[in-house]
Design an enzyme around this catalytic site. Structure first.
Site, PDB file in Angstrom:
ATOM      1  N   LYS A  48     -29.563  40.503 -17.228  1.00 55.64           N
ATOM      2  CA  LYS A  48     -29.398  39.921 -18.566  1.00 55.64           C
ATOM      3  C   LYS A  48     -30.343  40.527 -19.594  1.00 55.64           C
ATOM      4  O   LYS A  48     -31.378  41.101 -19.259  1.00 55.64           O
ATOM      5  CB  LYS A  48     -29.547  38.389 -18.503  1.00 55.64           C
ATOM      6  CG  LYS A  48     -28.271  37.761 -17.953  1.00 55.64           C
ATOM      7  CD  LYS A  48     -28.210  36.269 -18.094  1.00 55.64           C
ATOM      8  CE  LYS A  48     -26.854  35.794 -17.543  1.00 55.64           C
ATOM      9  NZ  LYS A  48     -26.784  34.349 -17.402  1.00 55.64           N
ATOM     10  N   ARG A  83     -27.536  33.753  -8.733  1.00 51.86           N
ATOM     11  CA  ARG A  83     -26.304  34.494  -9.022  1.00 51.86           C
ATOM     12  C   ARG A  83     -26.660  35.924  -9.411  1.00 51.86           C
ATOM     13  O   ARG A  83     -27.336  36.123 -10.416  1.00 51.86           O
ATOM     14  CB  ARG A  83     -25.566  33.769 -10.150  1.00 51.86           C
ATOM     15  CG  ARG A  83     -24.233  34.365 -10.559  1.00 51.86           C
ATOM     16  CD  ARG A  83     -23.621  33.544 -11.688  1.00 51.86           C
ATOM     17  NE  ARG A  83     -22.368  34.112 -12.160  1.00 51.86           N
ATOM     18  CZ  ARG A  83     -22.298  35.091 -13.040  1.00 51.86           C
ATOM     19  NH1 ARG A  83     -23.385  35.614 -13.556  1.00 51.86           N
ATOM     20  NH2 ARG A  83     -21.114  35.565 -13.409  1.00 51.86           N
TER      21      ARG A  83
HETATM   22  C1  7PM Z   1     -21.050  39.902 -20.018  1.00 49.50           C
HETATM   23  C2  7PM Z   1     -22.256  39.312 -20.398  1.00 49.50           C
HETATM   24  C3  7PM Z   1     -20.356  39.441 -18.948  1.00 49.50           C
HETATM   25  C4  7PM Z   1     -22.745  38.229 -19.699  1.00 49.50           C
HETATM   26  C5  7PM Z   1     -20.879  38.380 -18.233  1.00 49.50           C
HETATM   27  C6  7PM Z   1     -22.047  37.772 -18.623  1.00 49.50           C
HETATM   28  C7  7PM Z   1     -23.771  32.888 -15.761  1.00 49.50           C
HETATM   29  C8  7PM Z   1     -22.540  32.447 -15.306  1.00 49.50           C
HETATM   30  C9  7PM Z   1     -22.275  34.285 -16.423  1.00 49.50           C
HETATM   31  C10 7PM Z   1     -24.944  32.104 -15.478  1.00 49.50           C
HETATM   32  C11 7PM Z   1     -23.483  30.595 -14.320  1.00 49.50           C
HETATM   33  C12 7PM Z   1     -23.522  37.362 -16.788  1.00 49.50           C
HETATM   34  C13 7PM Z   1     -22.699  36.676 -17.848  1.00 49.50           C
HETATM   35  N1  7PM Z   1     -23.595  34.050 -16.442  1.00 49.50           N
HETATM   36  N2  7PM Z   1     -22.385  31.317 -14.593  1.00 49.50           N
HETATM   37  N3  7PM Z   1     -21.612  33.328 -15.724  1.00 49.50           N
HETATM   38  N4  7PM Z   1     -24.732  30.972 -14.760  1.00 49.50           N
HETATM   39  N5  7PM Z   1     -23.376  29.470 -13.622  1.00 49.50           N
HETATM   40  O1  7PM Z   1     -24.552  37.956 -17.213  1.00 49.50           O
HETATM   41  O2  7PM Z   1     -26.084  32.387 -15.867  1.00 49.50           O
HETATM   42  O3  7PM Z   1     -23.162  37.430 -15.627  1.00 49.50           O
HETATM   43  S1  7PM Z   1     -21.471  35.592 -17.162  1.00 49.50           S
END
Ligand code: 7PM
Length: 274
Positions: free
Chosen positions: A222, A256
């Protein structure tokens, strides 16, 4: 013995579990072909499993800040064939969605966990999950993916996120979802500045104790890690592993991640030497 009831599975929460991220958004495969995307997802899932993932999280909507809205039918046509193809792997399958119609379709084909960045706020979502046996992750987000990083603002980010998670947990309990099926997530990067993310991360042990519900933490690759290290998104694995270990040390139940193999090794060392 702490356990998470997760569809077909009962997961031991006495050590941190690793949730491997499986993206089935069009930008995660090249030619856009239907069979190609199922095959590519199956191959990626098999690798996540071989690398030691405890749960596979399947997402068909990019929630990147500013991302375009994906219609439910489009999301369903991306993720449902993949869930069906992965059933035989005998690993808990998670659906990353905010839409109750997508949840219903995923629950109908036997998904084990609903991972909702909007904490079951969609119409009908609470009732739908209540009548299933799936686990549910309730995440905090300020705003919506298309505007959430514009001007995140809190008086007290830790107090506000904790209060929201406690309220959503209570809403889930009130419709009959057992506490043994619940995970809570502060939602790193979802309507938060670096300062907010750092305050939340430092507060994880306190939040864990106060909420008394297992936490899921997603910080892998992130932008908060990029802001601290100066690295681009393709170069954040060491930063992601450091943050995963700190989340484990803070008592998190599920982490995750994209880089399952490396995170699992790091967590084995943490577990053995802690
Ligand atoms: C682009 C930018 C694609 C950011 C996807 C993302 C989380 C999640 C995501 C989290 C839970 C990523 C995010 N982040 N579900 N889904 N917690 N529970 O960085 O922090 O994966 S999508």
């Amino acid at each position: 013995m702490k356990e998470l009831q997760c569809g077909r599975f009962k997961l031991d929460l006495n050590r941190p579990l690793v949730m491997g991220i499986l993206n089935v958004t069009p930008d995660s495969f090249s030619d856009g072909g239907h069979y190609h995307h199922i095959d590519a997802a199956l191959a990626h899932a098999e690798k996540l499993l071989a690398d030691g993932a405890d749960i596979i999280d399947i997402g068909g909507e990019s929630t990147r800040p500013g991302a375009a809205f994906v219609p439910a039918e489009e999301e369903i046509s991306r993720v449902i064939p993949v869930i069906k193809a992965l059933q035989s792997l005998n690993v808990p399958l998670s659906i990353d969605t905010r839409k109750s119609t997508v949840m219903r379709a995923a629950l109908d084909v036997g998904v084990d966990l609903v991972n909702d960045i909007s904490a079951l706020e969609d119409e009908g979502a609470l009732a739908l999950v209540a009548k299933s046996h799936a686990a549910i992750c309730l995440m905090h987000m300020q705003g919506d993916p298309h505007n959430m990083q514009a001007t995140p603002a809190y008086l007290d980010v830790v107090a506000e996120v904790s209060a929201y998670l406690a309220a959503r947990r209570d809403a889930a309990l009130a419709v009959g979802i057992s506490h043994h099926r619940l995970l809570l997530d502060p939602g790193f990067g979802f309507g938060k500045t670096l300062e907010h993310n750092v305050a939340l991360f430092k507060a994880l042990p306190d939040m864990q104790e106060q909420l008394a519900t297992p936490l899921l933490i997603g910080v892998s690759r992130k932008s908060m890690l990029g802001q601290i290290t100066g690295r681009g998104v393709g170069d954040r694995m060491p930063a992601s592993i450091a943050a995963a270990l700190m989340a484990a040390q803070a008592g998190s139940a599920v982490i995750r991640v994209h880089d399952v193999r490396e995170t699992v090794d790091a967590l084995k060392i943490w577990h053995a030497l802690q």
